[in-house]
Design a protein around this motif. Structure first.
Motif, PDB file in Angstrom:
ATOM      1  N   SER A  46       0.833  -1.197   0.000  1.00 32.19           N
ATOM      2  CA  SER A  46       0.000   0.000   0.000  1.00 32.19           C
ATOM      3  C   SER A  46       0.873   1.254   0.000  1.00 32.19           C
ATOM      4  CB  SER A  46      -0.903  -0.031   1.242  1.00 32.19           C
ATOM      5  OG  SER A  46      -1.629   1.156   1.344  1.00 32.19           O
ATOM      6  N   ALA A  47       1.922   1.264   0.829  1.00 32.29           N
ATOM      7  CA  ALA A  47       2.823   2.419   0.878  1.00 32.29           C
ATOM      8  C   ALA A  47       3.520   2.611  -0.463  1.00 32.29           C
ATOM      9  CB  ALA A  47       3.855   2.223   1.985  1.00 32.29           C
ATOM     10  N   ASP A  48       3.994   1.525  -1.045  1.00 30.26           N
ATOM     11  CA  ASP A  48       4.735   1.618  -2.301  1.00 30.26           C
ATOM     12  C   ASP A  48       3.847   2.151  -3.425  1.00 30.26           C
ATOM     13  OD1 ASP A  48       7.354   1.173  -3.323  1.00 30.26           O
ATOM     14  OD2 ASP A  48       6.573  -0.511  -4.488  1.00 30.26           O
ATOM     15  N   LEU A  49       2.632   1.631  -3.510  1.00 28.35           N
ATOM     16  CA  LEU A  49       1.696   2.079  -4.549  1.00 28.35           C
ATOM     17  C   LEU A  49       1.247   3.518  -4.299  1.00 28.35           C
ATOM     18  CD1 LEU A  49      -0.354  -1.221  -4.735  1.00 28.35           C
ATOM     19  CD2 LEU A  49       0.979  -0.269  -6.625  1.00 28.35           C
ATOM     20  N   LEU A  50       1.058   3.845  -3.028  1.00 27.37           N
ATOM     21  CA  LEU A  50       0.622   5.203  -2.685  1.00 27.37           C
ATOM     22  C   LEU A  50       1.680   6.230  -3.073  1.00 27.37           C
ATOM     23  CD1 LEU A  50      -1.525   6.972  -1.242  1.00 27.37           C
ATOM     24  CD2 LEU A  50      -0.242   6.598   0.869  1.00 27.37           C
ATOM     25  N   ILE A  51       2.927   5.929  -2.792  1.00 30.99           N
ATOM     26  CA  ILE A  51       4.001   6.869  -3.138  1.00 30.99           C
ATOM     27  C   ILE A  51       3.971   7.136  -4.638  1.00 30.99           C
ATOM     28  CG2 ILE A  51       6.515   7.155  -3.287  1.00 30.99           C
ATOM     29  CD1 ILE A  51       5.465   7.416  -0.422  1.00 30.99           C
ATOM     30  N   GLU A  52       3.856   6.083  -5.426  1.00 32.28           N
ATOM     31  CA  GLU A  52       3.801   6.265  -6.877  1.00 32.28           C
ATOM     32  C   GLU A  52       2.617   7.136  -7.288  1.00 32.28           C
ATOM     33  OE1 GLU A  52       5.786   2.340  -8.359  1.00 32.28           O
ATOM     34  OE2 GLU A  52       3.820   2.629  -9.265  1.00 32.28           O
ATOM     35  N   ALA A  53       1.494   6.911  -6.616  1.00 38.93           N
ATOM     36  CA  ALA A  53       0.267   7.619  -6.990  1.00 38.93           C
ATOM     37  C   ALA A  53       0.324   9.109  -6.667  1.00 38.93           C
ATOM     38  CB  ALA A  53      -0.931   6.985  -6.283  1.00 38.93           C
ATOM     39  N   ILE A  54       1.138   9.499  -5.690  1.00 40.93           N
ATOM     40  CA  ILE A  54       1.120  10.916  -5.283  1.00 40.93           C
ATOM     41  C   ILE A  54       2.167  11.760  -5.999  1.00 40.93           C
ATOM     42  CG2 ILE A  54       0.117  10.417  -3.038  1.00 40.93           C
ATOM     43  CD1 ILE A  54       2.924  10.953  -1.812  1.00 40.93           C
ATOM     44  N   ILE A  55       3.146  11.125  -6.626  1.00 42.64           N
ATOM     45  CA  ILE A  55       4.153  11.909  -7.343  1.00 42.64           C
ATOM     46  C   ILE A  55       3.457  12.684  -8.470  1.00 42.64           C
ATOM     47  CG2 ILE A  55       6.281  11.856  -8.722  1.00 42.64           C
ATOM     48  CD1 ILE A  55       6.883  10.823  -5.985  1.00 42.64           C
ATOM     49  N   GLY A  56       3.670  13.985  -8.497  1.00 41.56           N
ATOM     50  CA  GLY A  56       3.052  14.825  -9.518  1.00 41.56           C
ATOM     51  C   GLY A  56       1.716  15.409  -9.092  1.00 41.56           C
ATOM     52  N   ARG A  57       1.205  14.943  -7.958  1.00 37.37           N
ATOM     53  CA  ARG A  57      -0.049  15.527  -7.465  1.00 37.37           C
ATOM     54  C   ARG A  57       0.252  16.681  -6.527  1.00 37.37           C
ATOM     55  NH1 ARG A  57      -4.767  11.182  -6.145  1.00 37.37           N
ATOM     56  NH2 ARG A  57      -4.265   9.644  -7.725  1.00 37.37           N
ATOM     57  N   SER A  58      -0.751  17.512  -6.300  1.00 38.04           N
ATOM     58  CA  SER A  58      -0.569  18.616  -5.355  1.00 38.04           C
ATOM     59  C   SER A  58      -0.847  18.129  -3.938  1.00 38.04           C
ATOM     60  CB  SER A  58      -1.518  19.766  -5.698  1.00 38.04           C
ATOM     61  OG  SER A  58      -2.845  19.377  -5.399  1.00 38.04           O
ATOM     62  N   VAL A  59      -0.328  18.864  -2.981  1.00 43.29           N
ATOM     63  CA  VAL A  59      -0.595  18.545  -1.575  1.00 43.29           C
ATOM     64  C   VAL A  59      -2.097  18.600  -1.310  1.00 43.29           C
ATOM     65  CG1 VAL A  59      -0.268  19.391   0.788  1.00 43.29           C
ATOM     66  CG2 VAL A  59       1.680  19.267  -0.776  1.00 43.29           C
ATOM     67  N   GLU A  60      -2.776  19.539  -1.951  1.00 45.69           N
ATOM     68  CA  GLU A  60      -4.231  19.632  -1.754  1.00 45.69           C
ATOM     69  C   GLU A  60      -4.935  18.379  -2.260  1.00 45.69           C
ATOM     70  OE1 GLU A  60      -5.717  21.885   0.132  1.00 45.69           O
ATOM     71  OE2 GLU A  60      -3.670  22.573   0.455  1.00 45.69           O
ATOM     72  N   GLU A  61      -4.452  17.824  -3.366  1.00 43.20           N
ATOM     73  CA  GLU A  61      -5.038  16.584  -3.872  1.00 43.20           C
ATOM     74  C   GLU A  61      -4.801  15.441  -2.892  1.00 43.20           C
ATOM     75  OE1 GLU A  61      -4.967  16.327  -8.607  1.00 43.20           O
ATOM     76  OE2 GLU A  61      -3.052  16.996  -7.779  1.00 43.20           O
ATOM     77  N   VAL A  62      -3.632  15.416  -2.293  1.00 44.67           N
ATOM     78  CA  VAL A  62      -3.329  14.365  -1.311  1.00 44.67           C
ATOM     79  C   VAL A  62      -4.265  14.491  -0.100  1.00 44.67           C
ATOM     80  CG1 VAL A  62      -1.606  13.607   0.377  1.00 44.67           C
ATOM     81  CG2 VAL A  62      -0.959  13.970  -2.009  1.00 44.67           C
ATOM     82  N   LYS A  63      -4.521  15.714   0.303  1.00 40.51           N
ATOM     83  CA  LYS A  63      -5.417  15.917   1.450  1.00 40.51           C
ATOM     84  C   LYS A  63      -6.811  15.367   1.160  1.00 40.51           C
ATOM     85  CE  LYS A  63      -3.218  19.985   3.492  1.00 40.51           C
ATOM     86  NZ  LYS A  63      -3.308  21.433   3.703  1.00 40.51           N
ATOM     87  N   ALA A  64      -7.177  15.353  -0.104  1.00 42.52           N
ATOM     88  CA  ALA A  64      -8.524  14.888  -0.486  1.00 42.52           C
ATOM     89  C   ALA A  64      -8.586  13.374  -0.692  1.00 42.52           C
ATOM     90  CB  ALA A  64      -8.971  15.615  -1.745  1.00 42.52           C
ATOM     91  N   MET A  65      -7.461  12.683  -0.617  1.00 42.97           N
ATOM     92  CA  MET A  65      -7.475  11.230  -0.856  1.00 42.97           C
ATOM     93  C   MET A  65      -8.163  10.505   0.298  1.00 42.97           C
ATOM     94  SD  MET A  65      -3.702  10.552  -2.502  1.00 42.97           S
ATOM     95  CE  MET A  65      -4.055   8.893  -3.107  1.00 42.97           C
ATOM     96  N   THR A  66      -8.836   9.417  -0.039  1.00 43.11           N
ATOM     97  CA  THR A  66      -9.569   8.647   0.970  1.00 43.11           C
ATOM     98  C   THR A  66      -9.196   7.170   0.871  1.00 43.11           C
ATOM     99  OG1 THR A  66     -11.410   8.105  -0.474  1.00 43.11           O
ATOM    100  CG2 THR A  66     -11.539  10.211   0.715  1.00 43.11           C
ATOM    101  N   LYS A  67      -9.793   6.408   1.749  1.00 42.55           N
ATOM    102  CA  LYS A  67      -9.505   4.972   1.760  1.00 42.55           C
ATOM    103  C   LYS A  67      -9.899   4.312   0.440  1.00 42.55           C
ATOM    104  CE  LYS A  67     -13.673   3.371   4.096  1.00 42.55           C
ATOM    105  NZ  LYS A  67     -14.200   2.841   5.352  1.00 42.55           N
TER     106      LYS A  67
END
Ligand code: FES
Length: 136
Positions: free
Chosen positions: A68-89
């Motif tokens: 989950s951590a490995d996939l999540l890191i890949e998914a957030i590269i290039g996204r904004s911090v605001e987009e990360v704040k909006a991520m859910t389970k």
């Protein structure tokens, strides 16, 4: 279909692509799963616009939490911090692609909880951070 995702999880656990630490970093947080004591740290670097340019995870976890951590890191590269704040389970479950019972769900969500506590600048990661109702 589940078998394919299980293979991905096992492979990510054995050979994570995004394991490491970033020093310096703009955001960093670590916390543990209270049920097992496994812990995950996530470090993030951003550019001047708030876009995530680099991220890495470290710590110790089971196959689900590591994948989950490995996939999540890949998914957030290039996204904004605001987009990360909006991520859910749901975003994490989409990345993993398998159904999980309540215990394994805690494993899967630990990296996102840690990441979100970091970018929100909180003292503590909590389940509320991944429920999608924290004011997004
Ligand atoms: Fe500890 Fe999964 S058993 S995080």
């Amino acid at each position: 279909m589940d078998d394919l995702y299980r293979e991905v999880i096992i492979e990510r656990h054995k050979n994570p692509q995004n394991r490491g630490t970033l020093d310096p970093h703009d955001y960093s947080f670590e916390d543990e799963n209270p049920f097992c004591g496994d812990h995950i740290r996530v470090d993030v670097r951003t550019d001047s616009t708030g876009k995530i340019t680099e991220a890495a995870f470290s710590g110790h976890g089971c196959a689900i939490s590591t994948a989950s951590a490995d996939l999540l890191i890949e998914a957030i590269i290039g996204r904004s911090v605001e987009e990360v704040k909006a991520m859910t389970k749901e975003d994490v479950l989409d990345l993993l692609g398998i159904e999980l019972g309540p215990v394994r769900l805690k494993c899967a969500l630990l990296p996102l909880k840690v990441l979100k506590a970091g970018v929100y600048g909180l003292d503590q990661a909590s389940d509320k951070l991944v429920e999608g109702d924290e004011g997004n």
